[in-house]
Scaffold this active site. Structure first.
Site, PDB file in Angstrom:
ATOM      1  N   VAL A 161       3.795  -0.810   4.190  1.00  0.00           N
ATOM      2  CA  VAL A 161       2.465  -1.235   4.601  1.00  0.00           C
ATOM      3  C   VAL A 161       1.860  -2.093   3.498  1.00  0.00           C
ATOM      4  CG1 VAL A 161       0.203  -0.490   5.412  1.00  0.00           C
ATOM      5  CG2 VAL A 161       2.198   0.944   5.815  1.00  0.00           C
TER       6      VAL A 161
ATOM      7  N   GLY B 263       7.464   4.069   3.566  1.00  0.00           N
ATOM      8  CA  GLY B 263       7.945   5.374   4.011  1.00  0.00           C
ATOM      9  C   GLY B 263       8.673   5.271   5.320  1.00  0.00           C
ATOM     10  N   GLY B 264       8.666   6.359   6.037  1.00  0.00           N
ATOM     11  CA  GLY B 264       9.434   6.520   7.255  1.00  0.00           C
ATOM     12  C   GLY B 264       9.624   5.297   8.113  1.00  0.00           C
ATOM     13  N   PHE B 265       8.547   4.719   8.561  1.00  0.00           N
ATOM     14  CA  PHE B 265       8.682   3.634   9.524  1.00  0.00           C
ATOM     15  C   PHE B 265       8.692   2.251   8.895  1.00  0.00           C
ATOM     16  CE2 PHE B 265       6.890   6.972  12.323  1.00  0.00           C
ATOM     17  CZ  PHE B 265       7.987   7.100  13.138  1.00  0.00           C
ATOM     18  N   GLY B 266       8.316   2.174   7.675  1.00  0.00           N
ATOM     19  CA  GLY B 266       8.317   0.861   7.043  1.00  0.00           C
ATOM     20  C   GLY B 266       7.260   0.762   5.966  1.00  0.00           C
TER      21      GLY B 266
ATOM     22  N   ASP C 108       3.500  11.959  15.764  1.00  0.00           N
ATOM     23  CA  ASP C 108       3.724  12.067  14.318  1.00  0.00           C
ATOM     24  C   ASP C 108       2.428  12.396  13.577  1.00  0.00           C
ATOM     25  OD1 ASP C 108       5.398  12.218  12.168  1.00  0.00           O
ATOM     26  OD2 ASP C 108       5.537  10.046  11.848  1.00  0.00           O
TER      27      ASP C 108
ATOM     28  N   LYS D 170       1.723  -3.350   8.804  1.00  0.00           N
ATOM     29  CA  LYS D 170       2.865  -2.449   8.706  1.00  0.00           C
ATOM     30  C   LYS D 170       4.096  -3.178   9.200  1.00  0.00           C
ATOM     31  CE  LYS D 170       4.042   2.267   9.182  1.00  0.00           C
ATOM     32  NZ  LYS D 170       3.312   3.500   8.920  1.00  0.00           N
TER      33      LYS D 170
ATOM     34  N   LEU E 212       0.834  -1.203   0.000  1.00  0.00           N
ATOM     35  CA  LEU E 212       0.000   0.000   0.000  1.00  0.00           C
ATOM     36  C   LEU E 212       0.864   1.247   0.000  1.00  0.00           C
ATOM     37  CD1 LEU E 212      -2.658  -1.003   2.689  1.00  0.00           C
ATOM     38  CD2 LEU E 212      -3.015  -0.824   0.227  1.00  0.00           C
ATOM     39  N   GLY E 213       2.028   1.127   0.611  1.00  0.00           N
ATOM     40  CA  GLY E 213       2.887   2.294   0.683  1.00  0.00           C
ATOM     41  C   GLY E 213       4.153   1.969   1.433  1.00  0.00           C
TER      42      GLY E 213
END
Ligand SMILES: *[C@@H]1O[C@H](CO)[C@@H](O)[C@H](O)[C@H]1NC(C)=O
Ligand SMILES: *[C@@H]1O[C@H](CO)[C@@H](O)[C@H](O)[C@H]1NC(C)=O
Ligand SMILES: *[C@@H]1O[C@H](CO)[C@@H](O)[C@H](O)[C@H]1NC(C)=O
Ligand SMILES: *[C@@H]1O[C@H](CO)[C@@H](O)[C@H](O)[C@H]1NC(C)=O
Length: 640
Positions: free
Chosen positions: A337, A332-335, A448, A352, A329-330
């Site tokens: 998804v 980014g920053g934390f990992g 965040d 996630k 799905l996406g």
């Protein structure tokens, strides 16, 4: 002319084959009898696979598939006596031998041993029936008489004792032909027992009609079983008199008995089954090991309390088609998804995957995750549970069909959100954040808040996700990790020196979020000269010039309520106040949004304040800057 007397069935049979060449050779005493207490040094005529071991054991078949073996006394024997009163009458004879069959399967055919009297050694090619019985056959494979192998006890009871021919136990057989009575008598017993008085089998037959002058005597065996072996340990024979007694103690030893005989079904099934089993076990072990690696999780004692919130990695793996790119799905920053569908319930989830090398703070975080799993608010993305793997933490959330808010704001391919939708989302996120700060049993700092962490559910409600995740990294021991995590432009200036997240730092982020949603611009952008432009400063500029409404997103379709939009921008500026104490609380924010309280005028002093850009420059040193997410790229954008 050949005449066959097939004499004894022993799991197969004993053949007596007699020759009628009209020979006139006179019998000699030596030629009338012999004895083999073991066959060491004996000059047996062997063919097929038959062999004599150095210890003197006659091995007729050796366990090869489809093997045949024959062994004969080297010279022929005179079955007629030309000097007798009746020269055409068959002589009486007596023979005894000790044999053992190492069979595997009781009822397998072609698994027998026969005592043979044969006119010609070459005739012994037929496969022999191999049931567990003893028979007397003459000239055909059809028995004159046959019975189960066994013996009658001599204790007066005459009780019949079954014997298994393939039992691997040595057994002794006595065969006698009485020429006067024209009768064949067969007796058998386990080796060591004296000859039972009651014979096992009798057959009335005048061998004068069958035998001629001379014949070979010996043994024949055939097997189609891989594991059957036939042995003869000792043998004696005599014409016109009893066979010499064998020296039982002097017989050669049999090889170790090995496994017990089994049934015929197993004959075929077992080797296949064993092979299959070995293969299956192999596959099972391989699969288990692979699964262990593939689905390996980390579990520790302290997690027991969180059991219900713990997901099995295997389930998540299957739910997300092995975390395939198609389900992404996406990132980014934390990992990353992934979208998943839990097999058991059919429930749609977002998984996630967060990289996490350090164990520090993890326990705290997990307990927080679990307690946050109890957070229930329609403006929060429900956290369902977690799973741990080496270096990875997996968080399972409700799946939000409409993705993250930033995609609705910046993705040109999507139709822009209208003002009522935006206001509804803002209102929702405010109420979700208030719930975290105030309405729950403990204060939860989101850390965040940003557009990419706001997800849109099926009813276009804004829901805050990822709460508390930044905290995990507060405790991190990465070389690069500082005590500030978050996203540039949303970070309150005081975080640069205190490093401490508070409800007020969340409010600052929420302010940036308000401006972002209303202006449709990211909190930090680069201008044409590659200078960093803070959205707050830009909105402040517009406000100072008395044209705050120019800051509103021009993409908003169908117009918008000017008062409401400028009110939201002012609220955003208020929340973005550089001084934490000057920011409203989330409760106040919700009251302003609900119209329950009137927004205070922004103090003129605010205008004179150092801009956020300058504060950032002074508060965040280069080290911190390198660790915060500067680009404010979406955590959840980039999906397909
Ligand atoms: C063994 O028997 C064969 C006949 O089968 C004979 O030709 C040979 O001489 C015998 N050998 C010995 C050592 O008795
Ligand atoms: C010799 O024996 C055969 C077979 O038993 C019999 O048929 C025949 O009559 C006998 N001859 C004499 C003279 O006894
Ligand atoms: C001997 O074996 C036969 C056939 O397997 C069976 O029917 C019979 O009952 C057995 N008799 C004894 C005494 O075990
Ligand atoms: C077969 O042998 C049994 C046991 O000795 C005997 O009782 C029976 O009469 C014999 N049958 C024939 C047809 O000879």
């Amino acid at each position: 002319m050949l005449l066959l007397l097939q004499h004894l069935y022993l799991g197969a049979m004993l053949l007596l084959t007699m020759i009628t060449h009209g020979s006139t050779a006179a019998p000699t005493g030596d030629r009338d009898r012999f004895i083999y207490n073991g066959f060491a040094g004996a000059n047996l005529t062997l063919d097929g696979v038959a062999a004599v071991t150095p210890a003197g054991l006659l091995v007729l078949t050796n366990g090869c598939l489809q093997s045949k073996g024959h062994a004969f006394h080297p010279s022929t024997l005179p079955f007629r006596d030309p000097n007798a009163r009746n020269a055409t009458a068959a002589r009486s004879f007596s023979t005894t031998f000790v044999f053992a069959i190492y069979g595997q399967y009781a009822d397998l055919s072609s698994n027998g041993l026969a005592f043979v009297v044969a006119a010609d050694r070459a005739v012994l090619s037929n496969a022999m029936p191999g049931r567990n019985h003893v028979g007397v056959d003459v000239n055909s494979l059809k028995s004159i008489n046959a019975t189960d192998a066994g013996y009658y006890e001599d204790d007066g009871t005459e009780q019949f004792q079954n014997l298994s021919l393939i039992s691997r136990k040595p057994m002794q057989v006595w065969v006698d032909y009485d020429g006067a009575a024209t009768q064949v008598t067969v007796t058998m017993a386990p080796l060591g027992l004296p000859r039972p008085k009651t014979p096992l089998l009798q057959a009335s037959i005048d061998l004068s009609d069958v035998v001629r002058a001379k014949a070979h005597v010996g043994f024949s065996s055939a097997t189609s079983s891989l594991v059957s072996r036939h042995f003869v340990l000792g043998w004696s024979f005599a014409l016109d008199g009893p066979a010499p007694a064998l020296n039982i103690a002097g017989l050669p030893a049999l090889p170790p008995a090995g496994p017990k005989p089994r049934s015929k079904v197993l004959e075929i099934v077992l080797p296949v089954a064993s092979a299959a089993l070995v293969l299956a076990v192999g596959i099972a072990i391989y699969t288990l090991v692979r699964r262990r690696i593939k689905y390996a999780e980390l579990r520790e004692d302290w997690e027991l309390a969180f059991g219900p919130h713990r997901f099995a990695y295997k389930d998540l793996f299957h739910a997300t088609s092995g975390f395939s790119d198609k389900k992404l799905l996406g990132a980014g920053g934390f990992g990353s998804v992934y979208k998943g569908v839990l097999r058991k319930t059919g429930m749609e989830v977002a998984v996630k995957k967060v990289s996490h090398e350090s164990k520090q703070g993890l326990k705290e975080f997990i307990s927080e995750v679990v307690s946050m799993g109890r957070l229930r608010h329609r403006n929060l993305v429900q956290l369902l549970g977690y799973c741990r793997r080496k270096g990875k933490l997996l968080l399972i959330y409700d799946y939000m069909p409409n993705g993250s808010l930033d995609r609705h704001l910046y993705d040109q391919s999507k139709s822009a959100l209208d003002w009522p939708q935006r206001f509804h989302i803002i209102r929702g996120v405010a109420s979700g954040l208030l719930y975290l700060h105030d309405d729950w049993e403990q204060v939860v700092i989101h850390r965040d808040v940003k557009a990419s962490n706001v997800l849109i559910d099926g009813e276009m409600n804004g829901r805050l996700g990822d709460f508390g995740l930044a905290r995990l990294y507060d405790h991190g021991s990465h070389a690069h990790t500082t005590h500030v995590m978050g996203t540039m432009g949303y970070l309150a200036p005081e975080l640069g020196h205190t490093g401490k997240a508070t409800p007020a730092t969340d409010v600052f982020s929420f302010g940036a979020f308000l401006l972002e949603v209303t202006c449709g611009r990211r909190p930090v952008e680069k201008d044409g000269l590659n200078n960093r432009v803070m959205l707050v400063d830009w909105v402040l500029d517009n406000w100072r010039k008395g044209s705050i409404i120019h800051a509103v997103d021009t993409r908003i379709p169908d117009g918008y309520n000017l008062d409401e939009a400028s009110f939201v921008l002012k609220l955003g500026l208020l929340c973005s106040h550089p001084l934490p104490s000057a920011r409203p609380t989330m409760r106040q924010v919700v009251q302003y949004l609900d119209g329950a309280m009137v927004l205070p005028n922004l103090s003129p002093a605010y205008l004179g304040f150092t801009t956020i850009e300058r504060m950032y420059n002074s508060e965040f040193n280069q080290n911190v800057m390198s660790c915060v997410s500067y680009t404010a790229m979406s955590d959840l954008s980039g999906g397909r």
